[in-house]
Each structure stands twice: as C-alpha cells, then as structure tokens.
Design a protein around this motif. Sequence first.
Motif, mmCIF file in Angstrom:
data_model
loop_
_atom_site.group_PDB
_atom_site.id
_atom_site.type_symbol
_atom_site.label_atom_id
_atom_site.label_comp_id
_atom_site.label_asym_id
_atom_site.label_seq_id
_atom_site.Cartn_x
_atom_site.Cartn_y
_atom_site.Cartn_z
ATOM 1 N N GLY A 154 27.445 -22.646 51.989
ATOM 2 C CA GLY A 154 26.816 -22.727 50.672
ATOM 3 C C GLY A 154 27.714 -22.165 49.589
ATOM 4 O O GLY A 154 28.916 -22.415 49.560
ATOM 5 N N MET A 155 27.152 -21.346 48.707
ATOM 6 C CA MET A 155 27.890 -20.786 47.577
ATOM 7 C C MET A 155 28.435 -19.409 47.937
ATOM 8 O O MET A 155 27.682 -18.518 48.341
ATOM 9 C CB MET A 155 26.978 -20.692 46.346
ATOM 10 N N VAL A 156 29.738 -19.250 47.758
ATOM 11 C CA VAL A 156 30.370 -17.960 48.028
ATOM 12 C C VAL A 156 29.795 -16.901 47.098
ATOM 13 O O VAL A 156 29.683 -17.100 45.894
ATOM 14 C CB VAL A 156 31.893 -18.061 47.837
ATOM 15 N N GLY A 157 29.403 -15.777 47.669
ATOM 16 C CA GLY A 157 28.826 -14.696 46.886
ATOM 17 C C GLY A 157 27.325 -14.801 46.706
ATOM 18 O O GLY A 157 26.681 -13.856 46.254
ATOM 19 N N VAL A 158 26.757 -15.948 47.042
ATOM 20 C CA VAL A 158 25.309 -16.160 46.931
ATOM 21 C C VAL A 158 24.683 -16.251 48.318
ATOM 22 O O VAL A 158 23.718 -15.553 48.629
ATOM 23 C CB VAL A 158 24.991 -17.426 46.110
ATOM 24 N N ASN A 159 25.224 -17.131 49.149
ATOM 25 C CA ASN A 159 24.707 -17.333 50.507
ATOM 26 C C ASN A 159 25.512 -16.467 51.479
ATOM 27 O O ASN A 159 26.626 -16.814 51.853
ATOM 28 C CB ASN A 159 24.791 -18.799 50.895
ATOM 29 N N ALA A 160 24.947 -15.348 51.848
ATOM 30 C CA ALA A 160 25.655 -14.366 52.669
ATOM 31 C C ALA A 160 24.771 -13.926 53.830
ATOM 32 O O ALA A 160 23.541 -14.037 53.773
ATOM 33 C CB ALA A 160 26.055 -13.158 51.820
ATOM 34 N N PRO A 161 25.382 -13.413 54.903
ATOM 35 C CA PRO A 161 24.576 -12.844 55.988
ATOM 36 C C PRO A 161 23.903 -11.559 55.535
ATOM 37 O O PRO A 161 24.209 -11.024 54.462
ATOM 38 C CB PRO A 161 25.613 -12.587 57.086
ATOM 39 N N ALA A 162 22.992 -11.063 56.349
ATOM 40 C CA ALA A 162 22.243 -9.850 55.995
ATOM 41 C C ALA A 162 22.383 -8.807 57.092
ATOM 42 O O ALA A 162 22.559 -9.130 58.274
ATOM 43 C CB ALA A 162 20.767 -10.180 55.787
ATOM 44 N N ILE A 163 22.296 -7.560 56.683
ATOM 45 C CA ILE A 163 22.232 -6.464 57.644
ATOM 46 C C ILE A 163 20.770 -6.278 58.027
ATOM 47 O O ILE A 163 19.914 -6.073 57.166
ATOM 48 C CB ILE A 163 22.807 -5.163 57.051
ATOM 49 N N TYR A 164 20.489 -6.392 59.312
ATOM 50 C CA TYR A 164 19.125 -6.234 59.826
ATOM 51 C C TYR A 164 18.999 -4.914 60.581
ATOM 52 O O TYR A 164 19.899 -4.535 61.340
ATOM 53 C CB TYR A 164 18.777 -7.381 60.784
ATOM 54 N N ARG A 165 17.886 -4.243 60.385
ATOM 55 C CA ARG A 165 17.546 -3.071 61.192
ATOM 56 C C ARG A 165 16.555 -3.513 62.253
ATOM 57 O O ARG A 165 15.439 -3.934 61.939
ATOM 58 C CB ARG A 165 16.954 -1.947 60.336
ATOM 59 N N ALA A 169 19.901 -6.728 51.125
ATOM 60 C CA ALA A 169 20.419 -6.645 52.493
ATOM 61 C C ALA A 169 21.648 -7.530 52.698
ATOM 62 O O ALA A 169 22.340 -7.399 53.718
ATOM 63 C CB ALA A 169 19.338 -7.051 53.493
ATOM 64 N N PHE A 170 21.936 -8.421 51.746
ATOM 65 C CA PHE A 170 23.047 -9.361 51.919
ATOM 66 C C PHE A 170 24.381 -8.613 51.874
ATOM 67 O O PHE A 170 24.606 -7.762 51.011
ATOM 68 C CB PHE A 170 23.045 -10.431 50.834
ATOM 69 N N LEU A 171 25.286 -8.988 52.781
ATOM 70 C CA LEU A 171 26.630 -8.401 52.805
ATOM 71 C C LEU A 171 27.640 -9.486 52.472
ATOM 72 O O LEU A 171 27.823 -10.432 53.245
ATOM 73 C CB LEU A 171 26.923 -7.801 54.186
ATOM 74 N N PHE A 172 28.306 -9.324 51.326
ATOM 75 C CA PHE A 172 29.301 -10.303 50.883
ATOM 76 C C PHE A 172 30.696 -9.667 50.902
ATOM 77 O O PHE A 172 31.452 -9.839 51.845
ATOM 78 C CB PHE A 172 28.939 -10.834 49.500
ATOM 79 N N ASP A 173 31.032 -8.890 49.878
ATOM 80 C CA ASP A 173 32.363 -8.281 49.785
ATOM 81 C C ASP A 173 32.303 -6.763 49.657
ATOM 82 O O ASP A 173 33.259 -6.134 49.210
ATOM 83 C CB ASP A 173 33.132 -8.874 48.603
ATOM 84 N N GLN A 174 31.184 -6.174 50.043
ATOM 85 C CA GLN A 174 31.012 -4.738 49.866
ATOM 86 C C GLN A 174 31.819 -3.907 50.861
ATOM 87 O O GLN A 174 32.083 -2.730 50.615
ATOM 88 C CB GLN A 174 29.526 -4.373 49.967
ATOM 89 N N ALA A 175 32.193 -4.484 51.991
ATOM 90 C CA ALA A 175 33.015 -3.775 52.969
ATOM 91 C C ALA A 175 34.485 -4.077 52.678
ATOM 92 O O ALA A 175 34.883 -5.244 52.625
ATOM 93 C CB ALA A 175 32.658 -4.223 54.389
ATOM 94 N N PRO A 176 35.321 -3.072 52.479
ATOM 95 C CA PRO A 176 36.725 -3.309 52.126
ATOM 96 C C PRO A 176 37.457 -4.147 53.167
ATOM 97 O O PRO A 176 37.284 -3.987 54.371
ATOM 98 C CB PRO A 176 37.310 -1.890 52.064
#
Length: 240
Positions: free
Chosen positions: A83-94, A68-75
């Motif tokens: 924290g760590m870039v690419g590791v600690n990312a927000p999440a898409i919640y439904r 669910a984590f969103l890092f760089d998947q959206a152009p």
Amino acid sequence: MQRFPIALAFAACSTLATADVIVTRDAATIAAFQSGATVLDFEGSTPHGRTPQAISSYTSGLAVDPGAFLFDQAPGVKFTVGGMVGVNAPAIYRLEGAVAGDAHSGSNVLGTVNFDGETNFGPGAFMEVFFPSKVSRVGFWVNQQLDFVTLIAQNTIFAFSFEDEEILETGVGDAGYFVGIEHDSADIGGFKIFGRGSEGFTIDDFTFGGVSASVPEPGSLALLTGGLLGLGWRLRRAAA
C-alpha cells in the motif's frame, strides 16, 4: 605462450562465499547470528514510541489503533505491509490470554495489518522491510501457533528507494523457529515476508546487522592459498 586468465582464479575463490538460509532452534547458532547485530524485541509499554495493541486471539478484521503501527521509528529499518509507505504499516501486538505464550521474548510481537488498518491473520499476510544502509543478515522468530513464511532478500525495496528490485536469496521459515538469511557481504537492502498459509504470521526478536566477524575455516583457507600458489606456479612456467 599459453595464457591462464586471472579471472578464473577469482571465480574459483568466489565459491568460498556463503549465503545461508537459517532455520533453527539451536541457542548457540542464534546467538552467533545475533552477535553484533541489532535485535528488536518490541518489548516495553511504549517500544519505539509505539503503544502495542492488545489481542487475545488471532482474529482478522479488528481495528488497530494507529499508535501501534511501526514504520520508521526503529533506527536503521523501515516497515510496510504494502500500500502506501508510511500509512500501511505492521503493528506491535501485545499477546494476552490464550495466546500470551506465543511471543518468543516477553509478550510483544510485530504482526501484519490490512489496508483498512485492521488485524490481518488470514491469507495474503505480508510484510516488507527496507534498510537505508544495507545489511548482511536478517532474521527473526516466527510465531509457533501461526503459519510458515517465505523469506525473500533483495537489493532494495522499490517503494522506498525507487530503484529496481533484484532478488538475492529466498527461503522458507518454519513456525516456531528462528529463521533468517545471512550473506558474507552487506548487500541486503530489502526483505519481504509472506505468510504461506491461511493464518498469517507474527515475528519476534527481529535481527539485522552487518558482516559477522567469522573467518574462513582452516581447510577452506588452505584450499584458497594452495590454489592461488598453484596458479602462480603455472603462470611462471607458461611465461618461461
């Protein structure tokens, strides 16, 4: 001969530049802000190749599936929660059950995660956004049931670019409103969002883009033209 510095004319012109913090529910204002921009609504079963985490309450400390984590998947944009870039990312919640109506469009939102990969709907909620190509406007809807947020527009985010950060603009976004910052030039390379209270936040319809197609209002344009003509007349008289 008396001298009139040309720089003063351009300093005067710069007062026509705009840098606006937007807090609104007005549909026309939001449509104008989003016109020509990229809008991430996080909808679908696998938005940007991610699998939203289903939640039915705003409870902290629940494990979040890494899918669910969103890092760089959206152009054009990259996200982190510190924290760590690419590791600690927000999440898409439904959003489901009692909180299902809190997304502005559809049922998916973007929310914060703590460093242990768990839901974070408490004090210290934080999200950081990096734009590899700078933009002039950033905006989004703030969850109506959670807290207000602080917005900070910057020239960059150090963790991504390793360049010094400079604050360009700050503002406060109300819960249940579309909020954002708009400049008249593409100078925003980073954006920080801080939860202001004890409940954290989620965002929806995340919007970012370049300079809008707006033009100076006729009164402002006339003022600018008149000022430059007047300065030219004074310079010619001084040189005579």
